[in-house]
Structures are given as structure tokens and as C-alpha cells.
Design an enzyme around this catalytic site. Sequence first.
Site, mmCIF file in Angstrom:
data_model
loop_
_atom_site.group_PDB
_atom_site.id
_atom_site.type_symbol
_atom_site.label_atom_id
_atom_site.label_comp_id
_atom_site.label_asym_id
_atom_site.label_seq_id
_atom_site.Cartn_x
_atom_site.Cartn_y
_atom_site.Cartn_z
ATOM 1 N N HIS A 1 -21.456 57.598 -6.887
ATOM 2 C CA HIS A 1 -22.468 56.140 -6.343
ATOM 3 C C HIS A 1 -20.645 55.285 -6.582
ATOM 4 C CE1 HIS A 1 -23.074 55.234 -10.726
ATOM 5 N NE2 HIS A 1 -22.295 53.893 -10.087
ATOM 6 N N SER B 1 -19.437 53.357 -15.089
ATOM 7 C CA SER B 1 -19.682 54.317 -13.748
ATOM 8 C C SER B 1 -18.746 55.394 -14.174
ATOM 9 C CB SER B 1 -20.081 53.471 -12.772
ATOM 10 O OG SER B 1 -21.286 53.233 -12.773
ATOM 11 N N ASP C 1 -26.173 62.089 -8.647
ATOM 12 C CA ASP C 1 -24.982 61.337 -9.054
ATOM 13 C C ASP C 1 -23.792 61.378 -9.209
ATOM 14 O OD1 ASP C 1 -23.853 58.775 -8.148
ATOM 15 O OD2 ASP C 1 -25.246 57.896 -10.159
#
Length: 515
Positions: free
Chosen positions: A136, A244, A171
Site C-alpha cells: 500500500h 508502514s 501487503d
Amino acid sequence: MKNFAKFLLFVLLVSAGISLLYDYRLKHGGLNLTSGRKPEKYTLASNSSVDPKQVPSLEALNRERRALVKSVIPSVVAVKTSKKVSVRRENELDPFEFFFRNRRQFRSPRDETLVQNSLGSGVIVTNEGHIITNSHVVTDREGNQVDQIEVQLSDGQTKKARLVGADSEVDLAVLKIDDPNVKPLKLADSDTVQPGDFVLAIGNPFGFEETVTDGIISSKGRPNRTDFFGDLIQTNAAINPGNSGGPLINLRGEVIGINTAIASTTGGSQGIGFAIPSTTVRTALESLLKQGRIIRGYLGIQTQALQPDETSSDADGVPVADVMPGSPAAQAGVQPGDIIHKFDGHDVKNFNALRTFVAQTPLNKQVELEIIRGGKPLQVKTQVKEQPIDYQSSGATPRRNQPQPRPQRPGPGQPSDQEGAGGPLASIHVEELTPETARQLDLPANLQGVVVNGIDPDSGVAELRKGDVIEEVNQQPVASVADYNKIVGSLDPSKPQVLSVCRGRMRSFLVLRPQ
């Protein structure tokens, strides 16, 4: 005119007098605004309150922690992406209106191109310059690659990165930079990680590069969950937006996980962060490097989530709720109601364990399943095949004979009253996300979801606010009120539900638990 000249001359003379007085005071004793005040006497402390010899273990811990951080920082990068998006502008004011207020003009609708920038983190894991980050971070919600990816190294250098491959289901994404001097970190065996282990999280939260936070492993794999969070490592090390894709590090400076999500009511860290285990990362990395995509094996079963009155000892093994036609499980003769007890000689405690065994098995390898049917053990054989592209691997399905609520489909802009839906979601009312609403709430472009327009009083759902956008429910994307009602109607109201929520420009996960 003469009077004005006299007045101007007077002002100049006064100014010159003040300047001369100011210079005189500076040269003869200076300006003392506190005239008559004596300087305060002060003495700073010269000795520490604690002798380092009294805390040798803490001093040693400080030195070791510094050495650990110093050794891993060069391998962590900041990932910066940009993507051009088209935005349709309507009924904009003529910019000349500011100057010519007596007339008002409007321009016809037209498309404009804006550049969206985002920040994330990554970690170098190969000598060739391959970087692991989250999918993402480098793709949009539709899975489209961003236009440009740059990584900033710890020494300040910025390099363009190439996207080798990405997979939204786990992810994870792999980037590549050209730099012969990279310092990769080792991917550890996350199976050996235990709750209580000391860890560091390193990344680029809110654009602050090389931020280090510490904590412990809070939990590792929840056997009673069959959703996304059942496979993740939980930590209380502070993880915020921008972390992230950054690494979770053990005491040996090895990567035990890739930070990917938080559970939060504010959008920031509340001590509940999640990382993808390094064993999963290694499998994904090798598959993306060799095939350009992740090759998944599958059996083709759907299982049942544990009920509140069941314990892990009651439910050892994986109960089969349904079998996909033509799947390896179907070819082996597995039937709904069977319990998969062993996979190729390995004890199967829960669905997560079974999924891991299948993922680690080479395609087309023949394996033996031990199943319990009618209380009696039975051995069957099958081959692990590649998972079809459109296969839904969510794992859990509702119990048979369990009444399922029928979702109501409200019209556009109307609140959704989930008749029959239980749990905390029953108190949340939503409406369609329109372009006008998105502009009013200053939401990111191309955002999909439903807008919260009401929450029942005394519902206990204090985490949500009116105007929040629910993007996903238990990792299932929500594109409309109809989608939301369909998903909510299929949920078990006695189980916690995880919402992906966008509030303005901040994204976070909210965990709603039944009261």
C-alpha cells in the site's frame, strides 16, 4: 507647504536627538533596563545524582542499545512516492473576480492533474539492493503502481527505485535500487519469536526519518482468528503513519517483521501495532523475485470460526464448512463436516497453521491429510495446486444453520439501517460517499468507502465520528452502502470487527468489540 516642511524638519531633528542619546548610553555604561538590580548569584550542579558505578547494567544496556540501533539504521530507508491524478473542477470562480468585483464569472467543468505524494518506509534485504516495503506504500487502492518511487538512504542520498513486484493480499512489495554499497539486514525466523521479546521499530513516521521506537512482542498469532490479524505479530512499539514498510528488529539486528498496520481510535499510535512475520516476508520475497508474483498453493476449503463457548482444546484441527468444486480438497474426497487433523504428518491446530503448511508446500507435491469423519480418523491424499486468481481465501464462513441477517439496501444518500445485524456495527449508520462529500471533508482523491452519518446514543462506539469514511470491514473493501450492508450482514455479531477508517487525511484501524 512651508508648514509641512517645518514639521518634517522638526521630526528629523527629534529622531537625530534620540539616536545621539541612544549612542551615548551605549558608549557610557550601556542600557540598563533594570537599573539598580544586582546580578543573581547561581551555581550549576557539577555532579550527577547517580554514580554510573551504581548502575553498571543500565550503562551497559545503553551502550548495547546504541550499538544495535547504529548497526541497523543504514539498512532502513524512507520511501517517497508520487502519482498524478485527474481531478474534475466544477464552477470555479474566475481568478480575475478579485480585481473586478462588479462581475462574477464561472468556468465550465474541466479536468486538472494533481500530484499526490506519500511517505513510507522500507528495509534493504539483499546485497543487490532489493528493498522490502508494504504494497500500500507503492500502489493505490486499485492496485495501480505510483508514477515515481524514490528512496532516501540514511546518509541522505536519494535514489530512484524500481518496483519488482507487489502483492496486496499480503501487503508486501519489493523495490530495487542500484547501489553497490548497500548493507542488507538478515530476515530472521519469526517462528522462534515469543511474546515478551524485546523489539525495535524503525521507520519514517510523519516524515521523520530514522525514527526508532522500542517495545516488546505483545502477541504472536491468534489461533481463534481466521482474518488478516490472525497471522500478524503484535507489538507495543510505537508505530505511526509513515512507519508502514519499516522493519521490526530483534536483539541481533535481524528483521522479524514488516510493520504494516495499527489499531487506533485516533489515527496515531496507541500501543497496538502489527507486523507481517519475516517467514511470510521471505516466502513472498523469493516468489516475487523468481516469478514476479506470489504463487499460492491452496486446498480449496472454507472453515468455521470458533464460537464463544468453544476453546482451543475443543477445536484442535480445522473444521470444514465447505469444499470448492474441483479443488485439491474435493479431489481428495474431503467433505463438509470433516475435521482436518494433520497435514502431511504435521499436527494442525488451527486454520492459520494449515494455511502456513499449505503455503510452504511446493506446487503439485502429493500430501497426505488425516481427517476426522464421524469421530474416526481417515487418511486421504491429494496434490497442492496453485490458487486460482479469483479464489477468496478469507477462510472463515458462518456456521451452518446459523440465521443470517438480510441486509437492507437504502437509496443513495440515505442511512443504512442494518436490520438483523448485531454487535457494534448495528449502531452505525452510513451513506454513500459522493464527490461533493469528499470535497467537504477534505478527503484523499479516489477514496472509496461509505460515510458515517450517525451513531446510536449509548452504543459504546466512541471511536467513530460522524464524517469518518469506512473503507474496509475485516479487510473486505467497501465501495458502496450496498457493499457495506452485504458485508455486515454476513458477520458474526459476537466477534470483534476491524474497520479501516479514513478521517480527513489520516487512516487507521478500529477494532469494535461486542458489549
